[in-house]
Design an enzyme around this catalytic site. Sequence first.
Site, PDB file in Angstrom:
ATOM      1  N   TYR A  16       0.872  -1.175  -0.026  1.00 24.72           N
ATOM      2  CA  TYR A  16      -0.127   0.031  -0.073  1.00 24.72           C
ATOM      3  C   TYR A  16       0.818   1.126  -0.017  1.00 24.72           C
ATOM      4  O   TYR A  16       0.859   2.262  -0.920  1.00 24.72           O
ATOM      5  CB  TYR A  16      -1.013   0.065   1.205  1.00 24.72           C
ATOM      6  CG  TYR A  16      -1.620   1.204   1.238  1.00 24.72           C
ATOM      7  CD1 TYR A  16      -2.711   1.759   0.665  1.00 24.72           C
ATOM      8  CD2 TYR A  16      -1.381   2.214   2.502  1.00 24.72           C
ATOM      9  CE1 TYR A  16      -3.519   2.668   0.598  1.00 24.72           C
ATOM     10  CE2 TYR A  16      -1.956   3.574   2.496  1.00 24.72           C
ATOM     11  CZ  TYR A  16      -3.096   3.793   1.443  1.00 24.72           C
ATOM     12  OH  TYR A  16      -3.787   5.076   1.425  1.00 24.72           O
ATOM     13  N   GLU A  41     -11.191   6.332   4.500  1.00 23.62           N
ATOM     14  CA  GLU A  41     -10.533   7.335   5.539  1.00 23.62           C
ATOM     15  C   GLU A  41     -11.595   7.617   6.732  1.00 23.62           C
ATOM     16  O   GLU A  41     -11.190   7.667   7.626  1.00 23.62           O
ATOM     17  CB  GLU A  41     -10.180   8.551   4.898  1.00 23.62           C
ATOM     18  CG  GLU A  41      -9.073   8.419   3.844  1.00 23.62           C
ATOM     19  CD  GLU A  41      -7.693   7.918   4.609  1.00 23.62           C
ATOM     20  OE1 GLU A  41      -7.301   8.069   5.806  1.00 23.62           O
ATOM     21  OE2 GLU A  41      -6.773   7.483   3.765  1.00 23.62           O
ATOM     22  N   TRP A  49      -4.571   2.321  10.193  1.00 17.79           N
ATOM     23  CA  TRP A  49      -5.058   2.150   8.826  1.00 17.79           C
ATOM     24  C   TRP A  49      -4.691   0.804   8.382  1.00 17.79           C
ATOM     25  O   TRP A  49      -5.666   0.068   7.584  1.00 17.79           O
ATOM     26  CB  TRP A  49      -3.910   3.127   7.933  1.00 17.79           C
ATOM     27  CG  TRP A  49      -4.197   2.843   6.664  1.00 17.79           C
ATOM     28  CD1 TRP A  49      -3.502   2.435   5.499  1.00 17.79           C
ATOM     29  CD2 TRP A  49      -5.378   3.272   5.808  1.00 17.79           C
ATOM     30  NE1 TRP A  49      -4.241   2.419   4.324  1.00 17.79           N
ATOM     31  CE2 TRP A  49      -5.662   3.163   4.468  1.00 17.79           C
ATOM     32  CE3 TRP A  49      -6.709   3.876   6.318  1.00 17.79           C
ATOM     33  CZ2 TRP A  49      -6.401   3.248   3.504  1.00 17.79           C
ATOM     34  CZ3 TRP A  49      -7.644   3.839   5.349  1.00 17.79           C
ATOM     35  CH2 TRP A  49      -7.646   3.678   4.168  1.00 17.79           C
TER      36      TRP A  49
END
Length: 187
Positions: A16, A41, A49
């Site tokens: 990522y 988000e 995350w």
Amino acid sequence: MTFRCFGTGDPLYETYHDTEWGVPPEPTPDERELFERVSLEAFQSGLSWITILRKREAFRAGFAGFDPEAVACFGERDVERLLADVGIVRNRAKIEATIANARALRAMHDRGERLADVFEAHRPAPRPQRLSRLDELPASTPESTALAKDLRRRGFRFVGPTTAYAAMQALGYVDDHLAECVVVVGR
């Protein structure tokens, strides 16, 4: 040793970081991708995350591939289905905000507006040089505050200045890769 801003040691996180985070958008960014990233988000708010990355495929399955037209048609039955989906973050406020945001995006499209243009309108000037440490990165900026206000004016929910800034970082509207980072943005 290879230096990354974050994610070293977890292959999903490394991929990522290296291939998505902070990569500038194409000249005409895909609205579905922008909607997905803004949605994720918002779901990330208050969580790490990596948690969202690990659940990303389940989010895509649950939210019809983040097709804004499809999600805009979701009703209470879909909210209940998503609340029962152990593969995603089961937060009613975030689920309902994602549906409301799809409806807001559909209304924008009906008016001939694009989410990409809203992000572009709030893109800050590039920094003269990359920062050295993660703790130097801001949580929000005047531009992200203005973006959040603009999105809320258009009917978006769960998009405060910090979430807006995180989306700007993730989507490459700001380059927050650190000075020693392995990633070369604009490749």
